[in-house]
Scaffold this motif. Structure first.
Motif, mmCIF file in Angstrom:
data_model
loop_
_atom_site.group_PDB
_atom_site.id
_atom_site.type_symbol
_atom_site.label_atom_id
_atom_site.label_comp_id
_atom_site.label_asym_id
_atom_site.label_seq_id
_atom_site.Cartn_x
_atom_site.Cartn_y
_atom_site.Cartn_z
ATOM 1 N N PHE A 85 0.835 -1.202 0.000
ATOM 2 C CA PHE A 85 0.000 0.000 0.000
ATOM 3 C C PHE A 85 0.872 1.254 0.000
ATOM 4 N N ARG A 89 -0.172 1.037 5.585
ATOM 5 C CA ARG A 89 -1.206 0.294 6.331
ATOM 6 C C ARG A 89 -0.612 -0.652 7.366
ATOM 7 N N LEU A 90 0.350 -0.169 8.089
ATOM 8 C CA LEU A 90 0.908 -0.999 9.167
ATOM 9 C C LEU A 90 0.055 -0.826 10.415
ATOM 10 N N PHE A 91 0.101 -1.811 11.294
ATOM 11 C CA PHE A 91 -0.667 -1.727 12.537
ATOM 12 C C PHE A 91 0.223 -1.163 13.637
ATOM 13 N N GLU A 92 -0.200 -0.024 14.166
ATOM 14 C CA GLU A 92 0.617 0.705 15.136
ATOM 15 C C GLU A 92 0.844 -0.082 16.419
ATOM 16 N N MET A 94 1.168 -3.263 16.710
ATOM 17 C CA MET A 94 1.897 -4.512 16.517
ATOM 18 C C MET A 94 3.348 -4.192 16.194
ATOM 19 N N PHE A 102 0.986 -11.228 10.885
ATOM 20 C CA PHE A 102 -0.456 -11.007 10.682
ATOM 21 C C PHE A 102 -0.918 -11.539 9.320
ATOM 22 N N ALA A 103 -0.131 -11.244 8.281
ATOM 23 C CA ALA A 103 -0.508 -11.660 6.928
ATOM 24 C C ALA A 103 -0.514 -13.183 6.809
ATOM 25 N N ARG A 105 -0.950 -15.326 9.362
ATOM 26 C CA ARG A 105 -2.029 -15.871 10.180
ATOM 27 C C ARG A 105 -3.382 -15.725 9.462
ATOM 28 N N ALA A 106 -3.505 -14.618 8.722
ATOM 29 C CA ALA A 106 -4.778 -14.347 8.038
ATOM 30 C C ALA A 106 -5.105 -15.393 6.984
ATOM 31 N N ARG A 150 5.574 -7.663 4.599
ATOM 32 C CA ARG A 150 4.228 -8.242 4.773
ATOM 33 C C ARG A 150 3.672 -8.734 3.434
#
Ligand SMILES: Nc1ncnc2c1ncn2[C@@H]1O[C@H](COP(=O)(O)OP(=O)(O)O)[C@@H](O)[C@H]1O
Ligand SMILES: [Mg+2]
Lengths: 223, 311
Positions: A85, A89-92, A94, A102-103, A105-106, A150
């Motif tokens: 992106f 779009r990173l998760f703050e 984590m 995360f990717a 596991r999804a 990711r």
């Protein structure tokens, strides 16, 4: 192989975002797609990800017609593509490691597979020493590399990056481009979307130029 | 040495999803909007309690109506002192009354047995004790009459028979009870529908909040190729868990309140009003509460997710 056949994309009543686009990208290629702001570059990536559907014409990826994908088959198609992106779009909340995990596991990868794979990917993007940091403690270039990591997590065949250098300084931009070239060597097809014409020219790769929704030039397949 | 099995290759198309992951995510969602979650549970609980109260009242009205006899029936209680011969004579006289179709004798023993069957296992001790000693029940006659006969005249004739103690007929009490039951049913039904609707809406709001809190994660999940199943299950579970919590809590509260009412009524209205023991209602109530709770919860989450499922 990616193939656009007479692809047109309309959003509502306004002028088409893309019109009658024909393109062929072979497996293993490295392609820049350039064009001014509003040219239709992001639309092109959204069509490729099947986030949007073509208004007319068809897109084929590895012989599959994207129009045919449905709610159940689309996720499996998307696993072929690693998307970076523009805004990361990173998760703050984590860490670097968790953002990449995360990717995996999804898509239902096991804990063991994740523990094995994430460090390898972090080495590719040269972030193995920052795995426990949070995104806020990273530079823009480093955040971009986490986003890249990711995208690589599920071993996709294609990597698509939308304006990967849009939010970082020129020196770091060069590094990111070098990294994307390195990733191509991992047997991947890489598509980089950017409006920075000058930056692209130094690499001697295939460049497709779009303007106002049309392909206006294509240097053709490089080396 | 044991031969080592080759480890199964991890393929991205194989699901390796752990139920613990989903439950964990569902609890995270609930916790993130804990106020909304509590509100959902409380409102659904109110809905269930109204349903439960309705059911309890309905069952108990029917139970008490049964004691009054069925349709077109008059119950005639016979004096305790009457001998079997006298009772037989009373029966013959009743049969000769104008309008009487069929007269059935219910002996003291039958009356005791009927009551014992109605009350169920829990009270069998008391009945055993009753069976050993003096039977407190009276013999009675059940008189069926023609639908268009003069009930008042028949009642009067029956009352004049020697040895008849008391007459209970449906024509007065039962009809009034039926009327009350009708009104009560409508009020309860209205409240149930209203509360059920409110519950669904509150749960929808709850799940929507959870969805919007995770919007960014959902976008990334979709882009990396997470299945609709993987994305939606935590939210479905969240709805189901809220429904489950409401069911269990409502059942506990209902059980406690009914127990209190039951002992209050047994002490103060003995004979006049008989309540079914909680055990006679709890099975159906528990199952219905669970079903309603889960259906409401899942309905709420499904509606909220429809937007995402449509993509
Ligand atoms: N979701 C949308 N709805 C309506 N118009 C859109 C939407 N996305 C893009 N557009 C329009 O399509 C054209 C191409 O946009 P875009 O693909 O984002 O260009 P670029 O990425 O090259 O800047 C623009 O005119 C833009 O306003
Ligand atoms: Mg763009």
């Amino acid at each position: 192989m990616i193939e656009f056949r007479n692809v047109t994309k309309l959003y509502g009543q306004s002028a088409p975002a893309l019109e009658n686009v024909n393109l062929k990208i072979e497996s293993g290629e490295f392609v820049f797609i350039i064009g001014e702001s509003g040219a239709g570059k992001t639309t092109l990536t959204k069509l490729l990800l099947r986030e949007e559907k073509t208004s007319s014409g068809d897109i084929y990826v590895d012989g599959k017609r994207l129009r045919r994908l449905n709610f159940f088959t689309l996720p499996y198609y998307r696993r072929k593509i690693g998307f970076v992106f523009q805004d990361f779009r990173l998760f703050e909340k984590m860490t670097v490691y968790e953002n990449v995990a995360f990717a995996m596991r999804a898509v239902g990868q096991s804990r063991r597979a994740i523990a094995k794979k994430v460090p390898l990917i972090l080495r590719v993007v040269e972030l193995e020493d920052k795995r426990d940091r949070f995104p806020s403690a990273l530079s823009g270039g480093e955040q971009q590399r986490v986003a890249l990591a990711r995208a690589l997590a599920n071993n996709p065949k294609y990597i698509i990056a939308d304006e990967p250098t849009g939010n970082i300084d020129p020196q770091r931009s060069l590094e990111i481009m070098e990294m994307l070239l390195k990733i191509r060597e991992m047997n991947k097809t890489v598509i980089v979307v950017t409006h920075e014409k000058a930056l692209v020219e130094r690499f001697g790769q295939r460049v497709i130029t779009i303007s106002k929704g049309h392909v206006v030039s294509d240097t053709g397949k490089s080396s | 040495m044991l031969e080592r099995k080759p480890r199964r290759k991890i393929s991205v198309t194989k699901m390796a999803y752990s139920p613990f992951y989903f439950i964990g995510q569902a609890f995270k969602n609930i916790w993130r909007n804990v106020g909304m979650s509590i509100a959902s549970v409380l409102i659904l609980m109110a809905c269930l309690l109204v349903t439960g109260a309705f059911y309890s009242v309905e069952r108990n009205i029917n139970y008490n109506l049964e004691g009054l006899g069925g349709l077109n029936k008059i119950l005639v209680y016979i004096n305790e002192e009457c001998t079997e011969d006298q009772i037989r004579k009373i029966k013959e006289e009743a049969e000769n009354c104008k309008g009487a179709l069929e007269v059935t004798l219910i002996t003291k023993e039958e009356a005791l047995k009927d009551e014992k069957d109605k009350m169920g296992e829990e009270f069998s001790d008391i009945f055993e004790w009753l069976e050993e000693g003096e039977n407190p029940y009276r013999a009675s006659l059940e008189i069926e009459y023609e639908t268009d006969s003069d009930v008042a005249a028949l009642e009067k004739a029956l009352k004049n028979i020697d040895g008849v103690d008391k007459i209970v007929s449906r024509s007065d009490t039962a009809e009034k009870v039926e009327q009350i039951k009708d009104v009560v049913s409508k009020v309860f039904l209205g409240m149930m529908v209203l509360l059920f609707t409110v519950s669904v809406f509150v749960i929808i709001t709850s799940i929507r909040l959870a969805l919007s809190a995770r919007k960014k994660e959902i976008v990334v999940m979709r882009y990396v190729g997470a299945t609709g199943f993987f994305i939606t299950v935590p939210f479905l579970l969240e709805g189901a868990l809220l429904g489950l919590a409401a069911s269990l809590a409502a059942f506990g509260v209902q059980y406690y309140i009914y127990g209190a009412v039951f002992s209050g009524v047994s002490e103060n209205f003995l004979g006049l009003l008989n309540l079914l023991p909680a055990s006679a209602l709890s099975g159906t109530l528990f199952k219905s509460f669970l079903a309603i709770g889960l259906v409401t919860g899942l309905l709420g989450s499904t509606v909220s997710l429809a937007k995402y499922l449509n993509k």
